[in-house]
Scaffold this active site. Structure first.
Site, PDB file in Angstrom:
ATOM      1  N   GLU A  43     -15.043 -14.679   2.914  1.00 15.12           N
ATOM      2  CA  GLU A  43     -16.048 -13.824   2.455  1.00 15.12           C
ATOM      3  C   GLU A  43     -17.148 -13.423   3.545  1.00 15.12           C
ATOM      4  O   GLU A  43     -17.557 -14.160   4.347  1.00 15.12           O
ATOM      5  CB  GLU A  43     -17.133 -14.640   1.163  1.00 15.12           C
ATOM      6  CG  GLU A  43     -18.267 -13.649   0.906  1.00 15.12           C
ATOM      7  CD  GLU A  43     -19.004 -14.326  -0.211  1.00 15.12           C
ATOM      8  OE1 GLU A  43     -19.390 -13.618  -1.179  1.00 15.12           O
ATOM      9  OE2 GLU A  43     -19.190 -15.497  -0.154  1.00 15.12           O
ATOM     10  N   GLY A  80     -23.701 -19.631  -5.280  1.00 15.22           N
ATOM     11  CA  GLY A  80     -23.610 -19.835  -3.885  1.00 15.22           C
ATOM     12  C   GLY A  80     -22.253 -20.285  -3.347  1.00 15.22           C
ATOM     13  O   GLY A  80     -21.569 -19.248  -3.985  1.00 15.22           O
ATOM     14  N   SER A  81     -22.360 -20.610  -2.084  1.00 15.67           N
ATOM     15  CA  SER A  81     -20.884 -20.589  -1.313  1.00 15.67           C
ATOM     16  C   SER A  81     -20.005 -21.508  -2.171  1.00 15.67           C
ATOM     17  O   SER A  81     -20.339 -22.524  -2.713  1.00 15.67           O
ATOM     18  CB  SER A  81     -21.245 -21.044  -0.015  1.00 15.67           C
ATOM     19  OG  SER A  81     -21.738 -22.569   0.133  1.00 15.67           O
ATOM     20  N   LYS A  99     -34.103 -24.947  -8.105  1.00 19.20           N
ATOM     21  CA  LYS A  99     -34.015 -25.233  -6.642  1.00 19.20           C
ATOM     22  C   LYS A  99     -33.622 -23.978  -5.916  1.00 19.20           C
ATOM     23  O   LYS A  99     -32.312 -23.548  -6.032  1.00 19.20           O
ATOM     24  CB  LYS A  99     -32.984 -26.357  -6.481  1.00 19.20           C
ATOM     25  CG  LYS A  99     -32.745 -26.548  -4.883  1.00 19.20           C
ATOM     26  CD  LYS A  99     -34.042 -26.718  -3.802  1.00 19.20           C
ATOM     27  CE  LYS A  99     -33.363 -26.862  -2.579  1.00 19.20           C
ATOM     28  NZ  LYS A  99     -32.914 -25.483  -1.790  1.00 19.20           N
ATOM     29  N   HIS A 100     -34.390 -23.023  -5.289  1.00 18.80           N
ATOM     30  CA  HIS A 100     -34.008 -21.938  -4.838  1.00 18.80           C
ATOM     31  C   HIS A 100     -33.709 -21.997  -3.262  1.00 18.80           C
ATOM     32  O   HIS A 100     -33.957 -23.112  -2.903  1.00 18.80           O
ATOM     33  CB  HIS A 100     -35.272 -20.967  -5.158  1.00 18.80           C
ATOM     34  CG  HIS A 100     -35.003 -19.557  -5.410  1.00 18.80           C
ATOM     35  ND1 HIS A 100     -33.508 -18.877  -5.022  1.00 18.80           N
ATOM     36  CD2 HIS A 100     -35.247 -18.318  -6.354  1.00 18.80           C
ATOM     37  CE1 HIS A 100     -33.614 -17.656  -5.222  1.00 18.80           C
ATOM     38  NE2 HIS A 100     -34.589 -17.543  -6.109  1.00 18.80           N
ATOM     39  N   ALA A 101     -33.137 -21.091  -2.766  1.00 15.53           N
ATOM     40  CA  ALA A 101     -32.894 -21.077  -1.304  1.00 15.53           C
ATOM     41  C   ALA A 101     -34.014 -21.125  -0.621  1.00 15.53           C
ATOM     42  O   ALA A 101     -35.201 -20.531  -1.305  1.00 15.53           O
ATOM     43  CB  ALA A 101     -32.214 -19.896  -0.764  1.00 15.53           C
ATOM     44  N   GLU A 109     -20.746 -20.147  -9.917  1.00 13.34           N
ATOM     45  CA  GLU A 109     -20.598 -18.591  -9.429  1.00 13.34           C
ATOM     46  C   GLU A 109     -20.688 -18.666  -7.943  1.00 13.34           C
ATOM     47  O   GLU A 109     -21.602 -18.659  -7.253  1.00 13.34           O
ATOM     48  CB  GLU A 109     -21.634 -17.570 -10.163  1.00 13.34           C
ATOM     49  CG  GLU A 109     -21.014 -16.177 -10.009  1.00 13.34           C
ATOM     50  CD  GLU A 109     -21.689 -15.631  -8.587  1.00 13.34           C
ATOM     51  OE1 GLU A 109     -20.828 -15.780  -7.616  1.00 13.34           O
ATOM     52  OE2 GLU A 109     -22.672 -15.042  -8.511  1.00 13.34           O
ATOM     53  N   LEU A 110     -19.474 -18.504  -7.368  1.00 13.88           N
ATOM     54  CA  LEU A 110     -19.161 -18.790  -5.756  1.00 13.88           C
ATOM     55  C   LEU A 110     -19.213 -17.552  -5.037  1.00 13.88           C
ATOM     56  O   LEU A 110     -19.319 -16.470  -5.722  1.00 13.88           O
ATOM     57  CB  LEU A 110     -18.303 -19.971  -5.696  1.00 13.88           C
ATOM     58  CG  LEU A 110     -18.626 -21.046  -6.468  1.00 13.88           C
ATOM     59  CD1 LEU A 110     -17.571 -22.263  -5.925  1.00 13.88           C
ATOM     60  CD2 LEU A 110     -19.845 -21.808  -6.138  1.00 13.88           C
ATOM     61  N   TRP A 140     -30.447 -16.632  -2.164  1.00 13.68           N
ATOM     62  CA  TRP A 140     -31.452 -15.738  -1.667  1.00 13.68           C
ATOM     63  C   TRP A 140     -31.292 -14.335  -1.814  1.00 13.68           C
ATOM     64  O   TRP A 140     -31.974 -13.355  -1.867  1.00 13.68           O
ATOM     65  CB  TRP A 140     -31.633 -16.009  -0.144  1.00 13.68           C
ATOM     66  CG  TRP A 140     -30.565 -16.188   0.681  1.00 13.68           C
ATOM     67  CD1 TRP A 140     -29.919 -17.223   0.969  1.00 13.68           C
ATOM     68  CD2 TRP A 140     -29.938 -14.917   1.088  1.00 13.68           C
ATOM     69  NE1 TRP A 140     -28.622 -16.711   1.695  1.00 13.68           N
ATOM     70  CE2 TRP A 140     -28.706 -15.387   1.875  1.00 13.68           C
ATOM     71  CE3 TRP A 140     -30.120 -13.389   1.076  1.00 13.68           C
ATOM     72  CZ2 TRP A 140     -27.637 -14.489   2.551  1.00 13.68           C
ATOM     73  CZ3 TRP A 140     -29.082 -12.439   1.598  1.00 13.68           C
ATOM     74  CH2 TRP A 140     -28.049 -13.056   2.202  1.00 13.68           C
TER      75      TRP A 140
END
Length: 453
Positions: free
Chosen positions: A357, A207-208, A155-157, A229-230, A131
């Protein structure tokens, strides 16, 4: 079928309600994407890139509407929302000018009459996106993926569902074949079945670390490529000779952009003790000058965190770090989704604000003896997205490029993504690259062609 509601995190007012898609609708979307791919892949690259001008034009004409939607859904300061759309326009321009050359067959001299490398699209690519940069994160995947001949599913947040649907509308307004880019409004428990479907050829996730491990496991089980890409807890090294007057605005931005909700933001400020007091004094004064408030106002620097649970998590990380010995130098006041810009000192490894993070406007300051300890401390992380160094001796800093394992190494500049340069991480920050030539080739079949007559 369940419902998704989006809420403005600044006003706490409901924006919209959406129904998740049924299994039947998801199947139809997948089949459509496959059918469109079979036609889209035959379109020459020089014809595909012409549509990028259309995308840029749609974004430009609707920048105020789209920017306000971003701000409403996640509380991003409106000036930064506009900058996000502008960056997407620049992305279109880069690939419009360069994709035809970057995807051209590469002739290789061998014993054959003719041999070359062909870059063929893989098929339907699923993107699972976060997001915090709801347009940019999607566009930096979608533009190269579509330009190389793939079709895309998003598939978005859930809290940016409005942005997800608008992005699909952008591509349709830009005259891409209907079905070339489609949004999936689905629950997390539907994702595994979607990835398992033979129509999906690869997955891109931003994401995470936790989400990355789950998606990589599902994709790996089904022998499907992933680009991950975390998270990051980037180090910002301040060496003894750093020009603080010249670079402090950049240093502040490296932490506070997007109200601190950026994977590539500076999270750990590693400061050599000879300049520590001066740095802390100037850094603190600049933090105090930040304008916090209504994200819809152009003058606002710091808005709110995108959700209550994100503020809860940040508060918990800070509190646990204080219990371990960290000191509140400035800030640390919270009101629902608002989190005051905060400076913590006496931060050490083993504290959440060092090891993890932190997604919000919290700066962790670590004092070290000298340059060597600074580089060692920067490398003390399971994450590897990027490192930034501020020094007058850039030539010496260049000698340390290979000593830092991260995906990015920036000298006298904040870590940022640029369409001209590959972007991605190492270690628990993921693998694969987005943007530039490397990102364009992530979702193609690099095919050897060998011809004898």
């Amino acid at each position: 079928m369940s419902k998704i509601e989006t809420t403005n995190p600044y006003t706490n007012l409901k924006i919209e309600s959406y129904n998740t898609f049924s299994s039947e609708k998801v199947t139809t979307i997948l089949e459509t994407s496959k059918d469109v791919f079979n036609r889209w892949k035959l379109v020459e690259v020089k014809e595909r890139v012409k549509l990028l001008d259309n995308v840029a034009d749609v974004l430009s004409k609707n920048i105020n509407t789209y920017s306000q939607l971003i701000t409403d859904e996640i509380g991003k300061p409106i000036s930064e929302s506009k900058a996000e759309i502008e960056k997407c326009i620049y992305l279109c321009d880069f690939y419009k000018k360069n994709a035809n050359l970057l995807l051209a067959d590469e002739l290789i001299e061998t014993e054959a009459n003719e041999s070359f490398i062909s870059y063929d699209p893989l098929g339907v690519i699923l993107a699972i996106m976060p997001w915090n940069y709801p347009f940019w994160q999607v566009m930096r995947f979608a533009i190269p993926a579509l330009t190389s001949g793939n079709t895309a599913l998003l598939k978005h947040a859930t809290n940016v569902t409005g942005c997800a649907l608008i992005i699909q509308d952008v591509f349709e307004k830009a005259k891409y074949p209907k079905g070339c880019f489609q949004t999936l409004i689905v629950d997390h428990d539907q994702i595994e079945k979607i990835i398992e479907n033979d129509i999906i050829k690869a997955v891109s996730l931003t994401g995470s670390e936790q989400a990355g491990r789950k998606i990589a496991a599902i994709a790996g089980k089904n022998l499907k490529k992933t680009v991950l890409e975390l998270g990051g807890n980037n180090a910002c090294i301040i060496l003894e000779d750093a020009d603080l007057n010249k670079h402090m605005t950049t240093i502040i931005k490296s932490r506070m952009q997007n109200t601190g909700q950026s994977c590539i933001a500076a999270k750990r400020f590693i400061v050599v003790e000879a300049i520590y007091d001066e740095f802390l004094k100037i850094f603190t004064s600049k933090i105090k000058e930040l304008n916090c408030g209504d994200p819809s106002k152009e003058s606002t620097d710091i808005g709110v965190l995108a959700r209550q649970d994100l503020a809860d998590t940040l508060e918990d990380q800070v509190q646990k770090s204080i219990e371990k010995g960290a000191n509140i130098h400035f800030g640390n006041k919270r009101n629902q989704t608002y989190y005051q810009p905060t400076i913590l000192t006496k931060v050490e490894p083993g504290m959440p604000v060092f090891d993890e993070e932190t997604f919000g406007p919290v700066a962790s300051i670590i004092k070290v003896k000298d340059k060597n300890e600074a580089y060692e401390m920067a490398s003390n992380s399971k994450l590897g997205l990027g490192t930034m160094i501020f020094t007058k001796d850039s030539e010496d800093a260049k000698k340390h490029v290979s000593n830092i394992e991260d995906g990015s190494f920036f000298i006298n500049e904040l870590v940022k993504s640029d369409p001209r340069l590959p972007f991605g991480g190492t270690k628990a920050s993921g693998y694969g690259r987005e943007l530039s030539r490397e990102g364009l080739l992530e979702f193609v079949n690099i095919k050897t062609v060998y011809i004898n007559k």
